[in-house]
Design a protein around this motif. Structure first.
Motif, PDB file in Angstrom:
ATOM      1  N   ASP A  43       0.862  -1.144   0.071  1.00 20.63           N
ATOM      2  CA  ASP A  43       0.023   0.092  -0.037  1.00 20.63           C
ATOM      3  C   ASP A  43       0.875   1.419   0.084  1.00 20.63           C
ATOM      4  O   ASP A  43       0.382   2.290  -0.298  1.00 20.63           O
ATOM      5  N   LEU A  44       2.152   0.956   0.487  1.00 22.47           N
ATOM      6  CA  LEU A  44       3.024   2.349   0.636  1.00 22.47           C
ATOM      7  C   LEU A  44       3.406   3.144  -0.595  1.00 22.47           C
ATOM      8  O   LEU A  44       3.398   4.300  -0.610  1.00 22.47           O
ATOM      9  N   LYS A  45       3.563   2.424  -1.771  1.00 28.17           N
ATOM     10  CA  LYS A  45       4.071   3.262  -2.984  1.00 28.17           C
ATOM     11  C   LYS A  45       3.231   4.445  -3.329  1.00 28.17           C
ATOM     12  O   LYS A  45       3.552   5.513  -3.461  1.00 28.17           O
ATOM     13  N   GLU A  46       1.780   4.006  -3.384  1.00 33.17           N
ATOM     14  CA  GLU A  46       1.011   5.203  -3.739  1.00 33.17           C
ATOM     15  C   GLU A  46       0.672   6.089  -2.630  1.00 33.17           C
ATOM     16  O   GLU A  46       0.665   7.325  -3.074  1.00 33.17           O
ATOM     17  N   LEU A  47       0.705   5.719  -1.612  1.00 29.48           N
ATOM     18  CA  LEU A  47       0.557   6.708  -0.394  1.00 29.48           C
ATOM     19  C   LEU A  47       1.765   7.763  -0.483  1.00 29.48           C
ATOM     20  O   LEU A  47       1.718   9.119  -0.196  1.00 29.48           O
ATOM     21  N   CYS A  48       2.877   7.091  -0.381  1.00 29.71           N
ATOM     22  CA  CYS A  48       4.175   7.935  -0.484  1.00 29.71           C
ATOM     23  C   CYS A  48       4.288   9.014  -1.609  1.00 29.71           C
ATOM     24  O   CYS A  48       4.791  10.209  -1.465  1.00 29.71           O
ATOM     25  N   SER A  49       3.926   8.425  -2.832  1.00 23.37           N
ATOM     26  CA  SER A  49       3.864   9.214  -3.989  1.00 23.37           C
ATOM     27  C   SER A  49       2.751  10.540  -3.815  1.00 23.37           C
ATOM     28  O   SER A  49       3.454  11.508  -4.071  1.00 23.37           O
ATOM     29  N   TRP A  50       1.897  10.095  -3.282  1.00 23.59           N
ATOM     30  CA  TRP A  50       0.805  11.251  -3.046  1.00 23.59           C
ATOM     31  C   TRP A  50       1.300  11.970  -1.983  1.00 23.59           C
ATOM     32  O   TRP A  50       1.148  13.382  -2.032  1.00 23.59           O
ATOM     33  N   ASP A  51       1.704  11.678  -0.822  1.00 22.18           N
ATOM     34  CA  ASP A  51       2.381  12.496   0.034  1.00 22.18           C
ATOM     35  C   ASP A  51       3.379  13.595  -0.352  1.00 22.18           C
ATOM     36  O   ASP A  51       3.441  14.690   0.028  1.00 22.18           O
ATOM     37  N   GLU A  52       4.484  12.835  -1.333  1.00 15.96           N
ATOM     38  CA  GLU A  52       5.338  13.832  -1.804  1.00 15.96           C
ATOM     39  C   GLU A  52       4.642  14.793  -2.444  1.00 15.96           C
ATOM     40  O   GLU A  52       5.061  15.930  -2.469  1.00 15.96           O
ATOM     41  N   GLN A  53       3.659  14.568  -3.405  1.00 20.00           N
ATOM     42  CA  GLN A  53       3.108  15.919  -4.267  1.00 20.00           C
ATOM     43  C   GLN A  53       2.352  16.825  -3.338  1.00 20.00           C
ATOM     44  O   GLN A  53       2.569  18.042  -3.756  1.00 20.00           O
ATOM     45  N   LEU A  54       1.788  16.314  -2.424  1.00 20.14           N
ATOM     46  CA  LEU A  54       1.388  17.431  -1.460  1.00 20.14           C
ATOM     47  C   LEU A  54       2.143  17.949  -0.483  1.00 20.14           C
ATOM     48  O   LEU A  54       2.025  19.252  -0.306  1.00 20.14           O
ATOM     49  N   LEU A  55       3.272  17.438  -0.223  1.00 17.91           N
ATOM     50  CA  LEU A  55       4.330  18.153   0.395  1.00 17.91           C
ATOM     51  C   LEU A  55       4.950  19.273  -0.381  1.00 17.91           C
ATOM     52  O   LEU A  55       5.315  20.191   0.255  1.00 17.91           O
ATOM     53  N   ARG A  56       5.157  18.972  -1.573  1.00 19.13           N
ATOM     54  CA  ARG A  56       5.700  20.021  -2.452  1.00 19.13           C
ATOM     55  C   ARG A  56       4.861  21.035  -2.762  1.00 19.13           C
ATOM     56  O   ARG A  56       5.492  22.347  -2.590  1.00 19.13           O
ATOM     57  N   ALA A  57       3.662  20.983  -2.574  1.00 17.45           N
ATOM     58  CA  ALA A  57       2.674  22.136  -2.634  1.00 17.45           C
ATOM     59  C   ALA A  57       2.640  22.993  -1.239  1.00 17.45           C
ATOM     60  O   ALA A  57       2.530  24.055  -1.120  1.00 17.45           O
ATOM     61  N   ASP A  58       2.534  21.877  -0.404  1.00 16.80           N
ATOM     62  CA  ASP A  58       2.650  22.592   1.318  1.00 16.80           C
ATOM     63  C   ASP A  58       3.499  23.324   1.624  1.00 16.80           C
ATOM     64  O   ASP A  58       3.591  24.444   2.109  1.00 16.80           O
ATOM     65  N   ILE A  59       4.983  22.727   1.274  1.00 16.30           N
ATOM     66  CA  ILE A  59       6.285  23.689   1.646  1.00 16.30           C
ATOM     67  C   ILE A  59       6.227  25.036   0.748  1.00 16.30           C
ATOM     68  O   ILE A  59       6.778  26.020   1.322  1.00 16.30           O
ATOM     69  N   ALA A  60       5.753  25.056  -0.352  1.00 17.86           N
ATOM     70  CA  ALA A  60       5.743  26.510  -0.867  1.00 17.86           C
ATOM     71  C   ALA A  60       4.483  27.153  -0.502  1.00 17.86           C
ATOM     72  O   ALA A  60       4.520  28.627  -1.029  1.00 17.86           O
ATOM     73  N   ARG A  61       3.402  26.757   0.025  1.00 20.56           N
ATOM     74  CA  ARG A  61       2.260  27.571   0.447  1.00 20.56           C
ATOM     75  C   ARG A  61       2.681  28.868   1.535  1.00 20.56           C
ATOM     76  O   ARG A  61       3.012  28.438   2.534  1.00 20.56           O
ATOM     77  N   ASP A  62       2.235  30.053   1.377  1.00 17.47           N
ATOM     78  CA  ASP A  62       2.354  30.872   1.933  1.00 17.47           C
ATOM     79  C   ASP A  62       3.551  31.092   2.783  1.00 17.47           C
ATOM     80  O   ASP A  62       3.812  31.433   4.051  1.00 17.47           O
ATOM     81  N   VAL A  63       4.805  30.887   2.054  1.00 20.08           N
ATOM     82  CA  VAL A  63       6.220  31.026   2.799  1.00 20.08           C
ATOM     83  C   VAL A  63       6.200  32.470   3.224  1.00 20.08           C
ATOM     84  O   VAL A  63       6.352  33.539   2.354  1.00 20.08           O
TER      85      VAL A  63
END
Length: 393
Positions: A193-213
């Motif tokens: 189950d982890l491959k899909e979840l880790c991939s999605w997590d990375e995508q959202l982390l990329r957006a999260d880290i750039a949000r409202d810096v």
């Protein structure tokens, strides 16, 4: 060698080099005396060999270092100190841009007990900082940041640029599956189950880290990718096979919330401790839609009236996932479940299960520390996103 006189810690003959295979094994024997716990030395040595051959560590993913007198022949020189560095995929957000970078995590820092109190540990860390400035960087590009986890407090490594960051956790007691049926609702996560979840997590982390810096701030994050999780799981699987005759199969828990969001966590187990007891550690706790750019470390209250309906749904999902972790901890006879640097929503979820849950701030052990290798004036601007157990090495 009987008449050999150790050089002083400031000697130009000292160098941080890569060990031979024989020297590498010798470092494991030395540090194993302190770190292997209940694990017999032959098993500990096999584990270290096993871990250096995982997808995360192969092909230059791990680098071994020893501090030695460079004038002596290899395999005849005393090992004054040793450590490892792990290549890690990372993100840096600044000036409206997110950049993929190579970072390094530092682990297994050890000084031979026979040679302590001579300044060799300090010299090794100084040399390591210089090495990692450009280590594994293409075109000799400078490393942006490195991390380590201090078990000797906050002062020693801060002298060499590794600034301590928030190092807190909460702990929950194990719980049988029959204890609170109302807390059920999470499904187990397995390795597939982890491959899909880790991939999605990375995508959202990329957006999260750039949000409202915030202006003039720099955000950094180590990516919680699949190889990282698999390395942590390789540790528990090896220990389970060798010491208990069975491998852990459940790697986390996942809950679908009423607002269609998702909550999950990925965990690992520590085995073989003789003092603190075994722990189920949450590697990564993901709450869909929670802005995690900088986790709120303040003590969460217990009043649910101010929570929006969407937050209520996420809270229920977090409670279910935490309960699943408690049940798994009981199944493997762990002493507790620990979550590093939890958000206020996670703390609140824990208090729905155990009202007495306290946020513990660590001062001596596993102190998350980050060194910014860029311009000195930028060091105070750095914010660490994803400062969770998965980043440990």
């Amino acid at each position: 060698m009987a008449t050999y006189e150790l050089p002083s810690s400031d000697s130009p003959d000292l160098a941080l080099l890569h060990p031979t295979q024989e020297e590498k094994v010798e470092t494991w024997k030395l540090n194993g005396a302190s770190w292997r716990g209940a694990m017999p030395l032959p098993i500990y040595l096999r584990r270290e060999t096993y871990l250096e051959n995982q997808a995360f560590t192969k092909d230059g993913g791990i680098t071994f270092w020893i501090l030695v007198d460079s004038t002596l022949p290899r395999n005849e020189r005393p090992i004054l100190g040793s450590c490892e560095s792990f290549r890690k995929r990372a993100l840096v957000a600044r000036d409206g841009k997110v950049e993929d970078v190579v970072s390094h995590g530092i682990g297994s820092v050890f000084c031979n007990p026979d040679y302590r109190r001579r300044g060799f540990a300090q010299r090794m860390i100084e040399e390591l900082g210089k090495k990692l400035d450009t280590w594994n960087q293409e075109d000799r590009k400078k490393t942006d940041f490195t991390v380590l986890y201090s078990d000797i407090g906050k002062k020693f490594y801060s002298k060499f640029g590794w600034k301590s960051f928030p190092s807190s956790h909460i702990a929950l007691a194990p719980m049988s599956s029959e204890s609170e049926s109302a807390l059920s609702g999470a499904r187990p996560l397995r390795a597939d189950d982890l491959k899909e979840l880790c991939s999605w997590d990375e995508q959202l982390l990329r957006a999260d880290i750039a949000r409202d810096v915030p202006r003039k701030k720099i955000r950094v994050a180590l990516i919680p990718d699949l190889k990282t999780m698999q390395w942590h799981h390789a540790r528990e699987e090896f220990a389970g096979r060798e010491m208990l005759g069975r491998e852990p199969d459940i790697k986390g828990a996942h809950a679908d919330c009423e607002d269609s969001s998702q909550v999950w966590c990925i965990w690992t187990r520590t085995f073989g401790s003789t003092e603190a007891g075994n722990t189920l550690n949450i590697l990564r706790f993901f709450i869909d839609g929670e802005n995690d750019a900088v986790r709120d470390e303040s003590e969460a209250g217990d009043d649910l009236t101010d929570l929006k309906s969407t937050d209520q749904a996420k809270l229920h999902g977090a409670v279910a996932v935490l309960h699943a972790a408690q049940v798994e901890a009981a199944r493997w006879e762990m002493k507790d479940v620990q979550i590093w640097n939890p958000s206020s929503l996670i703390v609140l979820a824990a208090r729905q299960i155990e009202p007495s849950t306290k946020l513990i701030h660590r001062d001596d052990e596993s102190i998350a520390s980050l060194r910014w290798h860029g311009e000195p004036e930028e060091r105070t601007k750095v914010e660490w996103v994803g400062n969770e157990k998965y980043a440990w090495c």
